[in-house]
Structure formats: C-alpha cells, structure tokens
Design a protein around this motif. Structure first.
Motif, mmCIF file in Angstrom:
data_model
loop_
_atom_site.group_PDB
_atom_site.id
_atom_site.type_symbol
_atom_site.label_atom_id
_atom_site.label_comp_id
_atom_site.label_asym_id
_atom_site.label_seq_id
_atom_site.Cartn_x
_atom_site.Cartn_y
_atom_site.Cartn_z
ATOM 1 N N GLN A 39 -15.011 10.063 20.445
ATOM 2 C CA GLN A 39 -14.117 8.579 21.093
ATOM 3 C C GLN A 39 -14.311 8.906 22.219
ATOM 4 O OE1 GLN A 39 -10.184 9.819 19.521
ATOM 5 N NE2 GLN A 39 -10.812 9.310 17.491
ATOM 6 N N PHE A 40 -14.396 10.138 23.131
ATOM 7 C CA PHE A 40 -14.509 10.019 24.305
ATOM 8 C C PHE A 40 -15.986 9.665 25.442
ATOM 9 C CE2 PHE A 40 -10.925 12.278 22.460
ATOM 10 C CZ PHE A 40 -10.136 12.498 23.546
ATOM 11 N N PRO A 41 -15.595 8.522 26.642
ATOM 12 C CA PRO A 41 -17.219 8.289 27.182
ATOM 13 C C PRO A 41 -17.379 9.855 27.505
ATOM 14 C CG PRO A 41 -14.649 6.737 28.212
ATOM 15 C CD PRO A 41 -14.646 8.068 26.990
ATOM 16 N N ASP A 42 -18.796 9.964 27.328
ATOM 17 C CA ASP A 42 -19.651 10.741 28.326
ATOM 18 C C ASP A 42 -19.007 12.419 27.731
ATOM 19 O OD1 ASP A 42 -21.068 11.901 29.899
ATOM 20 O OD2 ASP A 42 -19.836 11.744 31.565
ATOM 21 N N TRP A 43 -18.657 12.381 25.798
ATOM 22 C CA TRP A 43 -17.849 13.391 25.632
ATOM 23 C C TRP A 43 -19.635 14.537 25.770
ATOM 24 C CZ3 TRP A 43 -20.397 15.623 21.404
ATOM 25 C CH2 TRP A 43 -21.857 15.363 21.267
ATOM 26 N N GLN A 44 -20.712 14.363 25.717
ATOM 27 C CA GLN A 44 -21.506 15.564 25.931
ATOM 28 C C GLN A 44 -20.867 16.248 27.101
ATOM 29 O OE1 GLN A 44 -24.569 13.765 24.611
ATOM 30 N NE2 GLN A 44 -25.038 14.327 22.920
ATOM 31 N N LYS A 45 -21.070 15.772 28.227
ATOM 32 C CA LYS A 45 -21.036 16.686 29.249
ATOM 33 C C LYS A 45 -20.307 17.079 29.531
ATOM 34 C CE LYS A 45 -24.946 13.806 31.953
ATOM 35 N NZ LYS A 45 -25.532 13.540 33.166
ATOM 36 N N ALA A 46 -18.775 15.847 29.473
ATOM 37 C CA ALA A 46 -17.009 16.401 29.390
ATOM 38 C C ALA A 46 -17.191 17.144 28.686
ATOM 39 C CB ALA A 46 -16.337 15.408 29.186
ATOM 40 N N TYR A 47 -17.539 17.958 27.376
ATOM 41 C CA TYR A 47 -16.829 17.959 26.403
ATOM 42 C C TYR A 47 -17.952 19.958 25.611
ATOM 43 C CZ TYR A 47 -12.777 15.216 25.760
ATOM 44 O OH TYR A 47 -12.174 14.327 25.777
ATOM 45 N N LEU A 48 -19.670 19.616 26.192
ATOM 46 C CA LEU A 48 -20.405 20.981 25.766
ATOM 47 C C LEU A 48 -20.956 20.948 26.926
ATOM 48 C CD1 LEU A 48 -21.874 18.952 22.924
ATOM 49 C CD2 LEU A 48 -20.075 20.951 23.201
ATOM 50 N N SER A 49 -20.982 22.357 27.261
ATOM 51 C CA SER A 49 -21.418 22.933 28.558
ATOM 52 C C SER A 49 -22.994 22.601 29.021
ATOM 53 C CB SER A 49 -21.165 24.175 29.307
ATOM 54 O OG SER A 49 -21.300 25.682 27.984
ATOM 55 N N GLY A 51 -24.720 21.251 25.635
ATOM 56 C CA GLY A 51 -25.004 20.636 24.102
ATOM 57 C C GLY A 51 -24.998 21.480 23.586
ATOM 58 N N LEU A 52 -24.214 22.316 23.522
ATOM 59 C CA LEU A 52 -23.977 23.258 22.373
ATOM 60 C C LEU A 52 -22.362 23.976 22.705
ATOM 61 C CD1 LEU A 52 -24.105 24.870 19.589
ATOM 62 C CD2 LEU A 52 -25.398 26.393 20.827
ATOM 63 N N HIS A 53 -22.557 25.151 23.185
ATOM 64 C CA HIS A 53 -21.225 25.579 23.871
ATOM 65 C C HIS A 53 -20.280 24.753 24.887
ATOM 66 C CE1 HIS A 53 -24.162 28.368 23.648
ATOM 67 N NE2 HIS A 53 -23.546 29.344 22.642
ATOM 68 N N LEU A 54 -19.109 25.071 24.112
ATOM 69 C CA LEU A 54 -18.102 24.030 24.629
ATOM 70 C C LEU A 54 -17.246 24.388 26.032
ATOM 71 C CD1 LEU A 54 -15.808 24.069 21.833
ATOM 72 C CD2 LEU A 54 -16.804 22.784 22.281
ATOM 73 N N THR A 55 -17.330 23.714 26.795
ATOM 74 C CA THR A 55 -16.482 23.218 27.974
ATOM 75 C C THR A 55 -14.801 23.492 27.626
ATOM 76 O OG1 THR A 55 -15.726 21.239 28.562
ATOM 77 C CG2 THR A 55 -18.323 21.434 28.854
ATOM 78 N N GLN A 56 -14.121 23.621 29.258
ATOM 79 C CA GLN A 56 -12.940 23.947 29.485
ATOM 80 C C GLN A 56 -12.270 22.900 28.296
ATOM 81 O OE1 GLN A 56 -10.922 24.686 33.074
ATOM 82 N NE2 GLN A 56 -8.917 25.054 32.122
ATOM 83 N N ALA A 57 -12.465 21.931 28.987
ATOM 84 C CA ALA A 57 -12.320 20.170 28.163
ATOM 85 C C ALA A 57 -12.476 20.617 26.584
ATOM 86 C CB ALA A 57 -12.607 19.435 28.732
ATOM 87 N N GLY A 58 -13.162 21.168 26.508
ATOM 88 C CA GLY A 58 -13.530 21.083 24.720
ATOM 89 C C GLY A 58 -12.847 22.099 23.460
ATOM 90 N N ASN A 59 -12.773 22.886 24.756
ATOM 91 C CA ASN A 59 -11.912 24.137 23.639
ATOM 92 C C ASN A 59 -10.151 23.678 24.263
ATOM 93 O OD1 ASN A 59 -13.581 26.323 23.567
ATOM 94 N ND2 ASN A 59 -13.837 27.176 25.382
ATOM 95 N N ARG A 60 -10.210 22.864 24.782
ATOM 96 C CA ARG A 60 -8.721 22.239 24.381
ATOM 97 C C ARG A 60 -8.343 21.527 23.492
ATOM 98 N NH1 ARG A 60 -3.419 23.291 25.938
ATOM 99 N NH2 ARG A 60 -4.979 23.588 28.604
ATOM 100 N N ILE A 61 -9.646 20.494 23.393
ATOM 101 C CA ILE A 61 -9.929 19.366 22.166
ATOM 102 C C ILE A 61 -9.894 20.502 20.464
ATOM 103 C CG2 ILE A 61 -11.488 18.246 21.039
ATOM 104 C CD1 ILE A 61 -9.888 16.461 22.724
#
Length: 101
Positions: A39-49, A51-61
């Motif tokens: 649902q979020f624009p540019d989710w792959q860069k925002a939530y995956l460091s 392409g597989l592992h979550l970023t801090q924002a991905g972990n928050r989701i």
C-alpha cells in the motif's frame, strides 16, 4: 526435475494470498504483511534493506500489524501474564535464583 522457486513480487503475493486463505479456513488470525506493505509507495526500498531483510520501518510495520492482531484476539501487553522475571529483577550474582520463583 523441479526448478528454483520463482522469486518475484508477484509470486510472493500469490504465496501470501494462499497463506491468508489457509489461515482463514483454519480460523487462525493472520497479519497480511505483503498486502499492507504494498500500500505504500516505494515500499521495497522503504521496508526492505536488500530485497529480503526488513529495515527499521519494515520492522515497525510487522510490529504494528502483530500487535493489532493480538489486540483483536483480546491479548495485550497489559493483560498477558508475566512468567519470566524482568531484567531489572535478575540477580546478576545468581541469575538462576530469579527463575526459580
């Protein structure tokens, strides 16, 4: 001979949808993280460091969606029983003692 699994967002989406369907059929609550992240624009860069592992924002989701599902099931941090000592209650000179209560 079976080939390697298809590692595309489309394949991941189909797998996620199948997981949600099976959970529903079994009456098990499920957090549909794939759909939520899409649902979020540019989710792959925002939530995956990578392409597989979550970023801090991905972990928050993930955290927010899991907490939401737990609350929907009537569970919350405030109502869960504590069966382990808090870190502040552990005697560093004899840690085992803190777990024997």
């Amino acid at each position: 001979m079976l080939g390697l699994p298809e590692r595309t967002n489309e394949a991941a989406g189909a797998y996620a949808k199948a997981c949600v369907t099976v959970a529903g059929e079994c009456g098990i609550p499920v957090a549909d993280l794939w759909t939520k992240m899409q649902q979020f624009p540019d989710w792959q860069k925002a939530y995956l460091s990578d392409g597989l592992h979550l970023t801090q924002a991905g972990n928050r989701i993930v955290f927010e969606e899991v907490v939401k599902k737990l609350r929907e099931a009537g569970l919350s941090l405030e109502t869960l029983p504590v069966d382990l000592p808090l870190i502040s209650e552990i005697d560093l000179s004899d840690p085992i003692k803190s777990f024997q209560k």
